[in-house]
Design a protein around this motif. Structure first.
Motif, mmCIF file in Angstrom:
data_model
loop_
_atom_site.group_PDB
_atom_site.id
_atom_site.type_symbol
_atom_site.label_atom_id
_atom_site.label_comp_id
_atom_site.label_asym_id
_atom_site.label_seq_id
_atom_site.Cartn_x
_atom_site.Cartn_y
_atom_site.Cartn_z
ATOM 1 N N GLN A 12 17.735 29.865 29.240
ATOM 2 C CA GLN A 12 18.528 29.696 30.456
ATOM 3 C C GLN A 12 18.104 28.497 31.290
ATOM 4 O OE1 GLN A 12 17.925 32.928 33.228
ATOM 5 N NE2 GLN A 12 15.829 33.287 32.533
ATOM 6 N N HIS A 13 16.916 27.975 31.070
ATOM 7 C CA HIS A 13 16.441 26.839 31.843
ATOM 8 C C HIS A 13 16.740 25.485 31.175
ATOM 9 C CE1 HIS A 13 13.788 30.226 33.170
ATOM 10 N NE2 HIS A 13 14.088 29.706 34.368
ATOM 11 N N VAL A 14 17.310 25.524 29.980
ATOM 12 C CA VAL A 14 17.600 24.292 29.255
ATOM 13 C C VAL A 14 18.906 23.699 29.786
ATOM 14 C CG1 VAL A 14 18.175 23.311 27.010
ATOM 15 C CG2 VAL A 14 16.363 25.032 27.200
ATOM 16 N N LEU A 31 19.111 19.323 26.021
ATOM 17 C CA LEU A 31 19.603 19.684 24.688
ATOM 18 C C LEU A 31 20.084 18.439 23.941
ATOM 19 C CD1 LEU A 31 20.220 22.065 22.766
ATOM 20 C CD2 LEU A 31 22.511 22.149 23.775
ATOM 21 N N ALA A 32 20.801 17.567 24.635
ATOM 22 C CA ALA A 32 21.275 16.335 23.998
ATOM 23 C C ALA A 32 20.109 15.457 23.576
ATOM 24 C CB ALA A 32 22.201 15.581 24.959
ATOM 25 N N ASP A 90 26.417 32.784 29.981
ATOM 26 C CA ASP A 90 25.734 33.270 31.167
ATOM 27 C C ASP A 90 24.351 32.627 31.273
ATOM 28 O OD1 ASP A 90 24.673 34.663 33.264
ATOM 29 O OD2 ASP A 90 25.073 36.658 32.457
ATOM 30 N N THR A 91 24.083 31.991 32.405
ATOM 31 C CA THR A 91 22.793 31.312 32.583
ATOM 32 C C THR A 91 21.633 32.290 32.727
ATOM 33 O OG1 THR A 91 23.168 31.214 34.977
ATOM 34 C CG2 THR A 91 23.873 29.320 33.675
ATOM 35 N N GLY A 107 15.697 26.593 14.452
ATOM 36 C CA GLY A 107 14.356 27.171 14.559
ATOM 37 C C GLY A 107 13.444 26.398 15.493
ATOM 38 N N THR A 108 13.882 25.238 15.980
ATOM 39 C CA THR A 108 13.086 24.461 16.922
ATOM 40 C C THR A 108 13.022 25.190 18.258
ATOM 41 O OG1 THR A 108 13.790 22.391 15.874
ATOM 42 C CG2 THR A 108 12.853 22.249 18.100
ATOM 43 N N VAL A 109 11.788 25.342 18.806
ATOM 44 C CA VAL A 109 11.611 26.027 20.084
ATOM 45 C C VAL A 109 11.980 25.054 21.199
ATOM 46 C CG1 VAL A 109 9.984 27.147 21.644
ATOM 47 C CG2 VAL A 109 9.821 27.536 19.169
ATOM 48 N N LEU A 110 12.935 25.482 22.015
ATOM 49 C CA LEU A 110 13.381 24.691 23.155
ATOM 50 C C LEU A 110 13.307 25.621 24.367
ATOM 51 C CD1 LEU A 110 14.458 21.897 23.976
ATOM 52 C CD2 LEU A 110 16.776 22.783 23.656
#
Length: 295
Positions: free
Chosen positions: A119-121, A126-127, A144-145, A170-173
């Motif tokens: 929710q904080h991304v 992301l881009a 929904d944030t 699978g990358t942690v973001l």
């Protein structure tokens, strides 16, 4: 007396012969008709100088037959012309439809679907993650944030970027690993006329949120009061809707950017009977141009 009788007989015979021949007047009229049928009614010497070129062009749009008489096009000709125009229009429409379909399919091949987004991304973050795969031309986060059920669509400039992006699954973001899959839909483009045109309008976008799923019974004053109570002063608000969709949308501009950030946290809250969805706006809320009243 015999001479007189002979003269009378000769006169009667002459009269009988003359009655079988055509009068000179009728013969002359027939000659004139034959002459006129061989003339061109549009010849220069027969067109009065008072007639304009537009009149001649109008005449030329009609049809002429070998006898040089002006004839209006028949109903069959009009039907054929109208049918030909309809066929050309339908062919052009089908061609445009095929072009749009091809463009949409190309856009889908260049787009990936990303889910399980923290929710904080933000869209910028992301881009930035996917920019290592190729040039990112659009990125949209939805959902929904307040939950990890947020998802996004990332569109690349070419298909190679989209294929490379699949390897980032699978990358942690943030706190969660994202899932990356080929997209089944294209990103709906934003009308370029609505995008920011200056630094001032880009600053306005940072203070503006886009709100959807608004109850149709909710008034503009109620929307403004909701956001001012929860987030801060609202300087401009535009509430939109139509008869097709069951809910309405709104663009809300705040006095400061911090209020817009707080507003993103209102996503999922009830406004009336519907949980609203709030996301950053890509377009500023431009003031309406007042048209001067005619006298």
């Amino acid at each position: 007396m015999a001479a007189v009788a002979e003269i009378s007989v000769d006169s009667a015979a002459a009269t009988k012969l003359d009655s079988n021949a055509k009068p000179d007047t009728e013969f002359n009229v027939q000659k004139l008709v034959d002459m006129f049928t061989k003339l061109n009614p549009l010849a220069k010497e027969f067109v009065p100088s008072s007639h304009s070129h537009n009149h001649l062009r109008h005449l030329s749009s009609n049809q002429f037959y070998p006898n040089n008489f002006l004839v209006k096009p028949s109903d069959n000709d009009n039907y054929s012309n109208n049918r030909r125009r309809r066929n050309n229009f339908n062919q052009g429409r089908r061609l445009n439809g095929r072009v749009h379909k091809a463009q949409r399919e190309d856009s889908i091949r260049r787009t990936v679907y990303v889910s399980d987004i923290d929710q904080h991304v933000t869209e910028e973050r992301l881009a930035a993650l996917f920019s290592s795969c190729g040039q990112v031309i659009d990125c949209r986060i939805c959902g929904d944030t307040h939950s990890i059920l947020r998802f996004a669509f990332v569109e690349f400039a070419d298909e190679r970027g989209a294929r490379a992006a699949l390897n980032l699954g699978g990358t942690v973001l943030g706190y969660y690993p994202v899932r990356v899959l080929p997209s089944k839909t294209a990103i709906l483009p934003v009308n370029p006329t609505f995008l920011p045109r200056s630094d001032d309008e880009r600053e306005m976008c940072s203070r503006t949120v886009y709100c959807t799923n608004i109850d149709k019974k909710i008034s503009q004053a109620e929307v403004k009061n909701f956001f001012e109570t929860a987030c801060g002063e609202v300087t401009r608000l535009r509430l939109l809707g139509d008869h097709v969709h069951s809910t309405r949308i709104a663009f809300v501009e705040f006095a400061i950017a911090e209020s817009a950030i707080f507003a993103l946290g209102c996503s999922g809250m009830l406004l009336g009977t519907q949980p609203i969805r709030v996301s950053p706006s890509k377009t500023p809320v431009r003031p309406r141009i007042a048209h001067p009243m005619s006298c």
